[in-house]
Enzyme design. Structure first.
Site, PDB file in Angstrom:
ATOM      1  N   THR A   1       1.030  -1.133  -0.284  1.00 43.84           N
ATOM      2  CA  THR A   1       0.011   0.032  -0.060  1.00 43.84           C
ATOM      3  C   THR A   1       0.906   1.203   0.069  1.00 43.84           C
ATOM      4  O   THR A   1       2.209   1.193   0.565  1.00 43.84           O
ATOM      5  CB  THR A   1      -0.883   0.068   1.185  1.00 43.84           C
ATOM      6  OG1 THR A   1      -0.061  -0.045   2.281  1.00 43.84           O
ATOM      7  CG2 THR A   1      -2.037  -1.102   1.314  1.00 43.84           C
TER       8      THR A   1
ATOM      9  N   GLU B   1      -5.864  -3.716   0.005  1.00 40.88           N
ATOM     10  CA  GLU B   1      -6.232  -4.636   0.920  1.00 40.88           C
ATOM     11  C   GLU B   1      -7.488  -5.393   0.618  1.00 40.88           C
ATOM     12  O   GLU B   1      -7.511  -6.300   1.017  1.00 40.88           O
ATOM     13  CB  GLU B   1      -6.377  -3.997   2.344  1.00 40.88           C
ATOM     14  CG  GLU B   1      -5.393  -3.577   3.050  1.00 40.88           C
ATOM     15  CD  GLU B   1      -4.993  -2.116   2.557  1.00 40.88           C
ATOM     16  OE1 GLU B   1      -5.343  -1.623   1.664  1.00 40.88           O
ATOM     17  OE2 GLU B   1      -4.229  -1.409   3.596  1.00 40.88           O
TER      18      GLU B   1
ATOM     19  N   LYS C   1     -13.460  18.129  11.126  1.00 32.93           N
ATOM     20  CA  LYS C   1     -14.307  17.946  12.459  1.00 32.93           C
ATOM     21  C   LYS C   1     -14.524  19.464  12.879  1.00 32.93           C
ATOM     22  O   LYS C   1     -13.694  20.148  13.363  1.00 32.93           O
ATOM     23  CB  LYS C   1     -13.595  17.262  13.371  1.00 32.93           C
ATOM     24  CG  LYS C   1     -13.475  15.718  13.191  1.00 32.93           C
ATOM     25  CD  LYS C   1     -12.662  14.866  14.100  1.00 32.93           C
ATOM     26  CE  LYS C   1     -12.494  13.521  13.368  1.00 32.93           C
ATOM     27  NZ  LYS C   1     -11.394  13.392  12.784  1.00 32.93           N
TER      28      LYS C   1
ATOM     29  N   TRP D   1     -19.254  16.376  11.217  1.00 30.10           N
ATOM     30  CA  TRP D   1     -18.112  16.045  10.190  1.00 30.10           C
ATOM     31  C   TRP D   1     -18.362  16.596   9.010  1.00 30.10           C
ATOM     32  O   TRP D   1     -19.793  16.427   8.532  1.00 30.10           O
ATOM     33  CB  TRP D   1     -18.136  14.487  10.094  1.00 30.10           C
ATOM     34  CG  TRP D   1     -17.695  13.811  11.176  1.00 30.10           C
ATOM     35  CD1 TRP D   1     -16.793  14.266  12.244  1.00 30.10           C
ATOM     36  CD2 TRP D   1     -17.243  12.377  11.448  1.00 30.10           C
ATOM     37  NE1 TRP D   1     -16.385  13.408  13.133  1.00 30.10           N
ATOM     38  CE2 TRP D   1     -16.623  12.234  12.374  1.00 30.10           C
ATOM     39  CE3 TRP D   1     -17.636  11.253  10.536  1.00 30.10           C
ATOM     40  CZ2 TRP D   1     -16.291  10.988  12.815  1.00 30.10           C
ATOM     41  CZ3 TRP D   1     -17.460  10.081  11.101  1.00 30.10           C
ATOM     42  CH2 TRP D   1     -16.571   9.762  12.233  1.00 30.10           C
TER      43      TRP D   1
HETATM   44  P1  AMP Z   1      -5.584   2.084  -2.586  1.00 30.42           P
HETATM   45  O1  AMP Z   1      -5.495   0.929  -1.572  1.00 30.42           O
HETATM   46  O2  AMP Z   1      -4.308   2.798  -2.855  1.00 30.42           O
HETATM   47  O3  AMP Z   1      -6.258   1.554  -3.628  1.00 30.42           O
HETATM   48  O4  AMP Z   1      -6.492   3.335  -1.904  1.00 30.42           O
HETATM   49  C1  AMP Z   1      -7.645   2.714  -1.238  1.00 30.42           C
HETATM   50  C2  AMP Z   1      -8.579   4.070  -0.774  1.00 30.42           C
HETATM   51  O5  AMP Z   1      -8.927   4.921  -1.745  1.00 30.42           O
HETATM   52  C3  AMP Z   1      -9.674   3.546  -0.390  1.00 30.42           C
HETATM   53  O6  AMP Z   1      -9.808   3.042   1.134  1.00 30.42           O
HETATM   54  C4  AMP Z   1     -10.463   5.054  -0.436  1.00 30.42           C
HETATM   55  O7  AMP Z   1     -10.079   5.969   0.613  1.00 30.42           O
HETATM   56  C5  AMP Z   1      -9.955   5.429  -1.645  1.00 30.42           C
HETATM   57  N1  AMP Z   1     -11.134   5.361  -2.491  1.00 30.42           N
HETATM   58  C6  AMP Z   1     -11.065   4.293  -3.378  1.00 30.42           C
HETATM   59  N2  AMP Z   1     -12.124   4.362  -4.202  1.00 30.42           N
HETATM   60  C7  AMP Z   1     -13.072   5.584  -3.938  1.00 30.42           C
HETATM   61  C8  AMP Z   1     -14.073   5.993  -4.207  1.00 30.42           C
HETATM   62  N3  AMP Z   1     -15.129   5.618  -4.992  1.00 30.42           N
HETATM   63  N4  AMP Z   1     -14.518   7.217  -3.375  1.00 30.42           N
HETATM   64  C9  AMP Z   1     -13.853   7.477  -2.622  1.00 30.42           C
HETATM   65  N5  AMP Z   1     -12.775   6.950  -1.926  1.00 30.42           N
HETATM   66  C10 AMP Z   1     -12.238   6.199  -2.735  1.00 30.42           C
END
Ligand code: AMP
Length: 538
Positions: free
Chosen positions: A184, A328, A436, A441
């Site tokens: 990640t 994940e 916040k 929120w």
């Molecule tokens: P990654 O592991 O780099 O793919 O990032 C995952 C994170 O991207 C998620 O936990 C979200 O915070 C963000 N994310 C992915 N898809 C969306 C979505 N459709 N809307 C808002 N945030 C998203």
């Protein structure tokens, strides 16, 4: 009483065998790193995958070895997906945008013996070389004519596989065996390794093929802009082979023009990528007046899908569907495919539904909890921490020193969300990005999306800054669109009609660019650093 069915392992090689038996003439086209377009079929690819598997074994690769690859979306990396996992080794896809320190960290942490790389990354790999503790052999994903001598002692991929047989007997092993791993791009601390099993990826591939997910069919042509170095290109190298979808790999040209050329020439019908990529393509279409008559749908995920993009692509008859997931989660958790009664609504009534992240794939269980762990209702109003569980969701980070899951075995996504009674998920923020203010929120994503609807805004990022009365208030940071010069007052007025009063930003700042991370998302941490001592007016 147990069922009396065969216990056959769910291995990715079974997907390949199925594709060869049923879709051997399905095409795979690549804009190569070397320049020319490369075309072949699934049948041809299977022979080269076998050659690579034999070459890896001859090199001494044994089950469980982690093989690193830092590459663009091309047919060679696609071959690695199947060959490495097929011999029960583990493909570690490395994000070249991690930055040199993190890249060295992940290669050392995964203890990669071999590192494959595209020649565009040769300078980066050469700079990493002195820091890499375990790599015994470097292999450039090219042929001898295009070899680069930046990386000392490197072989080329074509030389490596040339003399090996194109027939291989794929071994059978436990479906829970690791097939791939990806770190990640965590914004705090060291990157964390997620190790995917064959079973997890095969099951997710099945789910991704459902009409309520990617909904592609044989005859479709798919172009993944989402990189193979980021969560297996959303698993599409596997799901496309399940159903005989043609694939077009864009190689190194991910700019609007480069993508347009491949989408147009190869008559691509479906594509997938993060919002930044779709914005680049939309910009190119608007500037040039060109059209994409073949492209029907796009999956947009990785960050919230801005309304401006849905509206923008609708003019070109392209339906953008939002997806949500994480490294994940292998990565797909939800996809927003509207049912007919919502699809039939007029655009202004339909868009609020499209702005949601969609409904969960089967087997993805979601719940919302408050800050002390109480479970909240999925009533379309309660906002809470989103937790998930399912067969393609991480159980434990690689070499984890602390528990990855909650005490009752759910994974906390770090996202804040609302789920409505029909199952639609709406991501309102990252837990650490939510603003916040006075006990409420406020979603930074909502403000960013509203700002992006202004024609003069190319990019928007929102952070909370300290406030003596309200604890935090939103600061909106904007990159202006080329050719436009909006003022802060004009944008404030624009937002007043679109946002709840609590969400009106207290200040707007214009910048030349907003920092984005390894996966194309706004780096709020950097933005916070940039505006560390910011004082709100008044
Ligand atoms: P990654 O592991 O780099 O793919 O990032 C995952 C994170 O991207 C998620 O936990 C979200 O915070 C963000 N994310 C992915 N898809 C969306 C979505 N459709 N809307 C808002 N945030 C998203």
């Amino acid at each position: 009483m147990m069922g009396l069915m065969m216990d056959r392992p769910l291995l990715t090689t079974e997907i390949l065998k199925h594709a060869v038996r049923n879709y051997r003439n399905t095409e795979i086209v690549t804009r190569t790193v070397e320049g020319p377009i490369h075309r072949y079929t699934i049948g041809d690819s299977a022979k080269r995958i076998a050659k690579l598997a034999n070459a890896l074994k001859a090199m001494g690769v044994t089950p469980g070895d982690r093989i690193g690859v830092m590459g663009m979306n091309t047919y060679r990396q696609f071959e690695m997906y199947y060959a490495v996992g097929g011999i029960s080794a583990v493909l570690h896809t490395i994000n070249p945008r991690l930055g040199p320190d993190n890249a060295a960290f992940v290669i050392n942490h995964a203890e990669n013996d071999y590192l494959f790389y595209d020649t565009v990354f040769a300078p980066l790999v050469a700079a990493l070389q002195p820091k890499l503790e375990t790599v015994k052999q470097y292999i450039a994903l090219t042929d001898a004519d295009h070899a680069d001598d930046a990386v000392s002692g490197a072989l080329t991929y074509e030389e490596l596989i040339a003399d090996h047989s194109d027939i291989v007997e794929w071994p059978e092993f436990d479906e829970n065996t690791a097939v791939a791993m990806c770190y990640t791009s965590g914004t705090t601390g060291d990157p964390k390794g997620v190790v995917y099993s064959h079973r997890a990826l095969v099951l997710q591939s099945f789910a991704a093929c459902l009409p309520t997910a990617m909904s592609m069919v044989e005859g479709d042509t798919f172009l993944p802009v989402v990189p193979m170095f980021h969560v297996n290109a959303w698993n599409t190298p596997y799901s496309c082979l399940m159903i005989g979808v043609n694939q077009v790999f864009p190689g190194p040209r991910l700019d609007g023009e480069g993508l347009y050329e491949m989408l147009d020439q190869e008559k691509v019908t479906f594509s997938a990528g993060v919002p930044t990529v779709w914005l680049g393509l939309l910009d190119y279409l608007e500037k040039t007046g060109k059209k994409l008559p073949h492209l029907k749908k796009g999956l947009c995920g990785g960050a919230a899908l801005p309304e401006a993009l849905i509206r923008g692509f609708e003019k070109y008859d392209v339906e953008l569907q939002q997806g949500w997931g994480m490294t994940e989660m292998s990565p797909i958790g939800t996809v927003n495919v509207l049912p007919p009664h919502l699809k039939a609504l007029p655009i202004d009534e339909r868009i609020p539904h499209q702005l949601k992240a969609g409904r969960a794939l089967p087997f993805v269980d979601m719940r919302l909890v408050d800050s002390v762990g109480h479970i909240l209702a999925c009533d379309g109003e309660c906002e809470g921490h989103l937790q998930v569980r399912g067969p393609w969701i991480v159980k434990e980070y690689y070499k984890a020193t602390e528990p990855t899951l909650t005490a009752d075995d759910w994974f906390d996504t770090g996202d804040v969300a609302i789920i409505d009674p029909d199952g639609y998920l709406q991501i309102t923020d990252r837990a650490k990005d939510v603003i916040k203010t006075g006990g409420e929120w406020v979603s930074s994503i909502d403000i960013e999306n509203a700002a992006m609807l202004h024609e003069g805004v190319a990019q928007a990022g929102v952070i909370g800054v300290p406030h003596p009365v309200w604890q935090e208030r939103p600061l909106l940071v904007i990159v202006k669109r080329a050719g436009y010069d909006p003022t802060a007052e004009e944008i404030q007025e624009f937002l007043k009609t679109r946002l709840h009063k609590m969400a009106w930003p207290d200040a707007i700042e214009f910048v030349k660019n907003i920092p984005v991370g390894a996966t194309g998302k706004i780096l709020k941490t950097e933005l916070r650093k940039q505006f560390k001592d910011y004082e709100l007016p008044g």
